[in-house]
Design a protein around this motif. Structure first.
Motif, PDB file in Angstrom:
ATOM      1  N   ASP A  12      -2.540   8.748 -28.274  1.00  0.00           N
ATOM      2  CA  ASP A  12      -3.339   8.007 -29.249  1.00  0.00           C
ATOM      3  C   ASP A  12      -3.331   8.700 -30.621  1.00  0.00           C
ATOM      4  OD1 ASP A  12      -4.961   5.503 -29.021  1.00  0.00           O
ATOM      5  OD2 ASP A  12      -6.432   6.746 -30.052  1.00  0.00           O
ATOM      6  N   LYS A  13      -3.163  10.023 -30.607  1.00  0.00           N
ATOM      7  CA  LYS A  13      -3.155  10.792 -31.865  1.00  0.00           C
ATOM      8  C   LYS A  13      -2.020  10.383 -32.796  1.00  0.00           C
ATOM      9  CE  LYS A  13      -5.204  14.877 -29.657  1.00  0.00           C
ATOM     10  NZ  LYS A  13      -4.871  16.208 -29.078  1.00  0.00           N
ATOM     11  N   LEU A  14      -0.965   9.783 -32.226  1.00  0.00           N
ATOM     12  CA  LEU A  14       0.167   9.377 -33.075  1.00  0.00           C
ATOM     13  C   LEU A  14      -0.275   8.309 -34.086  1.00  0.00           C
ATOM     14  CD1 LEU A  14       3.096  10.413 -33.092  1.00  0.00           C
ATOM     15  CD2 LEU A  14       3.768   8.409 -31.792  1.00  0.00           C
ATOM     16  N   LYS A  15      -1.369   7.608 -33.769  1.00  0.00           N
ATOM     17  CA  LYS A  15      -1.901   6.600 -34.698  1.00  0.00           C
ATOM     18  C   LYS A  15      -2.466   7.242 -35.965  1.00  0.00           C
ATOM     19  CE  LYS A  15      -3.278   3.562 -30.847  1.00  0.00           C
ATOM     20  NZ  LYS A  15      -4.443   3.111 -30.036  1.00  0.00           N
ATOM     21  N   GLY A  16      -2.666   8.547 -35.900  1.00  0.00           N
ATOM     22  CA  GLY A  16      -3.215   9.249 -37.059  1.00  0.00           C
ATOM     23  C   GLY A  16      -2.170  10.049 -37.827  1.00  0.00           C
ATOM     24  N   ILE A  17      -0.907   9.947 -37.442  1.00  0.00           N
ATOM     25  CA  ILE A  17       0.168  10.688 -38.121  1.00  0.00           C
ATOM     26  C   ILE A  17       0.808   9.770 -39.169  1.00  0.00           C
ATOM     27  CG2 ILE A  17       2.365  11.922 -37.848  1.00  0.00           C
ATOM     28  CD1 ILE A  17      -0.046  13.294 -36.485  1.00  0.00           C
ATOM     29  N   THR A  18       0.582  10.073 -40.434  1.00  0.00           N
ATOM     30  CA  THR A  18       1.091   9.171 -41.473  1.00  0.00           C
ATOM     31  C   THR A  18       2.509   9.527 -41.893  1.00  0.00           C
ATOM     32  OG1 THR A  18      -0.008  10.547 -43.109  1.00  0.00           O
ATOM     33  CG2 THR A  18      -1.144   8.550 -42.418  1.00  0.00           C
TER      34      THR A  18
ATOM     35  N   ALA B 137      -9.973  -0.385 -22.016  1.00  0.00           N
ATOM     36  CA  ALA B 137     -10.852   0.364 -21.113  1.00  0.00           C
ATOM     37  C   ALA B 137     -10.487   1.847 -21.120  1.00  0.00           C
ATOM     38  CB  ALA B 137     -10.761  -0.198 -19.701  1.00  0.00           C
ATOM     39  N   ILE B 138      -9.192   2.125 -21.131  1.00  0.00           N
ATOM     40  CA  ILE B 138      -8.738   3.524 -21.162  1.00  0.00           C
ATOM     41  C   ILE B 138      -9.248   4.219 -22.432  1.00  0.00           C
ATOM     42  CG2 ILE B 138      -6.661   4.957 -21.451  1.00  0.00           C
ATOM     43  CD1 ILE B 138      -5.239   2.935 -19.537  1.00  0.00           C
ATOM     44  N   LEU B 139      -9.199   3.498 -23.545  1.00  0.00           N
ATOM     45  CA  LEU B 139      -9.699   4.068 -24.805  1.00  0.00           C
ATOM     46  C   LEU B 139     -11.230   4.146 -24.789  1.00  0.00           C
ATOM     47  CD1 LEU B 139      -7.328   2.316 -27.412  1.00  0.00           C
ATOM     48  CD2 LEU B 139      -7.153   4.636 -26.481  1.00  0.00           C
ATOM     49  N   ASN B 140     -11.875   3.069 -24.388  1.00  0.00           N
ATOM     50  CA  ASN B 140     -13.347   3.043 -24.415  1.00  0.00           C
ATOM     51  C   ASN B 140     -13.966   4.102 -23.508  1.00  0.00           C
ATOM     52  OD1 ASN B 140     -13.785   1.073 -26.335  1.00  0.00           O
ATOM     53  ND2 ASN B 140     -13.861  -0.608 -24.858  1.00  0.00           N
ATOM     54  N   LEU B 141     -13.364   4.324 -22.346  1.00  0.00           N
ATOM     55  CA  LEU B 141     -13.911   5.321 -21.417  1.00  0.00           C
ATOM     56  C   LEU B 141     -13.820   6.731 -21.999  1.00  0.00           C
ATOM     57  CD1 LEU B 141     -12.623   3.963 -17.974  1.00  0.00           C
ATOM     58  CD2 LEU B 141     -15.024   4.186 -18.691  1.00  0.00           C
ATOM     59  N   ALA B 142     -12.947   6.906 -22.994  1.00  0.00           N
ATOM     60  CA  ALA B 142     -12.825   8.218 -23.642  1.00  0.00           C
ATOM     61  C   ALA B 142     -13.554   8.252 -24.981  1.00  0.00           C
ATOM     62  CB  ALA B 142     -11.345   8.551 -23.851  1.00  0.00           C
ATOM     63  N   PHE B 143     -14.293   7.171 -25.302  1.00  0.00           N
ATOM     64  CA  PHE B 143     -14.883   7.076 -26.646  1.00  0.00           C
ATOM     65  C   PHE B 143     -16.263   6.413 -26.561  1.00  0.00           C
ATOM     66  CE2 PHE B 143     -13.454   5.861 -31.299  1.00  0.00           C
ATOM     67  CZ  PHE B 143     -14.238   6.897 -31.792  1.00  0.00           C
ATOM     68  N   ASN B 144     -17.020   6.798 -25.540  1.00  0.00           N
ATOM     69  CA  ASN B 144     -18.398   6.319 -25.369  1.00  0.00           C
ATOM     70  C   ASN B 144     -18.521   4.796 -25.353  1.00  0.00           C
ATOM     71  OD1 ASN B 144     -19.275   9.072 -25.502  1.00  0.00           O
ATOM     72  ND2 ASN B 144     -19.092   8.952 -27.732  1.00  0.00           N
TER      73      ASN B 144
END
Lengths: 189, 189
Positions: A12-18, B137-144
C-alpha cells in the motif's frame, strides 16, 4: 494467508511514492502504484506488437511488481546522472525485504520476476522495459512535455535515454514515438 | 498505434476517480487506478487459493480494466442502497465508449473481459470479485475501519454485502476475513 495480507498492506505504501509525471491535466504528481497499473495496461494493449514468443502474462506480472523497491528508495527519474549502481542495489535490498512477507513459493516467484525485469535480458523483460520507458513519453507528449520541461531534460537526452530500450523491446512503438518527439520537440529545452 | 496511445491517455482519467478508502495512514482518498493495481496484485498473490481450473492471468486482466467505466460514472460504495441498475447500465455505456478507442480485436477482447467481470459467473470472474470485495476490508481492518466508520456502515452490512461474493470466489479468504471482522468489529457502528 496472514503473510499475503501483510504483503498487500506493505505494498500500500507504493501509493505514497511520487514520480515526476503528473496525471494529464492534474496538479499533483502521479504515484508508483497508479503508474504500475497504467504500464501493465499499456503492455496488454500493445500485445500484438510484441515478438511472437513473448509471454504477455509474464510481462504484465513483471510490470505490476517492478517498482516495489521504491517503497524504500523512492522514485528516481531515468535522466538522473550517476549513482545508479547504488540506487539499483538499494532497490534490490528493498525488493527482497518486501517479498519476504510472502510464503514460498510465491516469494521466490515474485523475486525472480523482479530480477528478470531488472536484468532486462529476456524478451519479456525487454518488452516490459519498452512499455515502462514509453509511458512517461506518452503522457508528456499529451501534456506539453511536462516532466521534461520541469526537469530541464533536452530532446537529445530523451532520445538518448529511452530510444534504445523502447526500440529493443517494441520497435513499432519507437517508430511511432520518434516521429512525435521530433514533431512536437519544440517544447523541449 | 495511435488508437492504443489515445486509449492509454483516456485511461489516465482513472487516476482522478476517488474511492472511499484512504491509503493506509494517508489523508487523501485512494483512486481507482491505484486500486486496480492493488487488487490485481492481490489476485496474483492469492493464486494458490483459487480453484484449480481458474486462469489467474485472465483474472488479472479483468481486474486491471474492471473499473474503467467509473471514468464517466465515478465510484459508488458497494453499500449504497438503490439505483444499482441505472449505475451499472451507465458504467457499461462508459466502458463501451472507452474501449472504442482500441482497434479490433483488442476492443472486443477488453469489452468481453469487462462484461465477464460484471456478470460474475465464470470461475475467473468470481475469483476477481472476491479480490475486489476483499481489498477494502483488508485496508479497513488495518486502519480502524476507516471507510466503514466514515460512511456509517455497520458490521452486519459489511458481512451481508461482502461475505457471499468473497466466499463464492475464494472461501479461504473469507474464512480469514470473517474471524478478523468479528474480532475487530468493535470499531464498527
Amino acid at each position: 494467508m496472514q503473510q499475503i495480507i501483510d504483503f498487500i498492506r506493505e505494498l500500500d505504501k507504493l501509493k505514497g511514492i511520487t514520480r515526476k509525471n503528473r496525471p494529464l491535466g492534474m496538479d499533483r504528481f502521479e504515484n508508483a502504484a497508479e503508474h504500475s497499473w497504467q504500464v501493465a495496461v499499456l503492455a496488454l494493449s500493445l500485445a500484438e506488437f510484441a515478438d511472437p514468443g513473448v509471454d504477455i502474462n509474464r510481462v504484465v506480472r513483471m510490470l505490476l511488481i517492478h517498482d516495489v523497491g521504491e517503497i524504500d528508495t523512492g522514485d528516481r527519474i531515468v535522466y538522473a546522472e550517476g549513482g545508479w549502481e547504488e540506487h539499483k542495489e538499494a532497490e534490490m535490498v528493498a525488493a527482497r525485504r518486501i517479498f519476504r512477507f510472502l510464503p514460498e513459493p510465491k516469494r521466490s516467484e515474485m523475486m525472480e520476476l523482479w530480477e528478470e525485469f531488472e536484468a532486462g535480458e529476456t524478451p519479456e523483460a525487454r518488452f516490459a522495459h519498452a512499455a515502462d520507458r514509453a509511458i512517461p513519453a506518452i503522457l508528456n507528449l499529451a501534456f506539453n512535455g511536462q516532466s521534461w520541461v520541469e526537469n530541464g531534460i533536452t530532446f537529445e537526452r530523451v532520445v538518448a535515454r529511452i530510444g534504445a530500450p523502447i526500440k529493443a523491446g517494441c520497435p513499432v512503438l519507437w517508430s511511432y514515438l520518434e516521429v512525435r518527439l521530433e514533431g512536437e520537440g519544440a517544447f523541449l529545452p
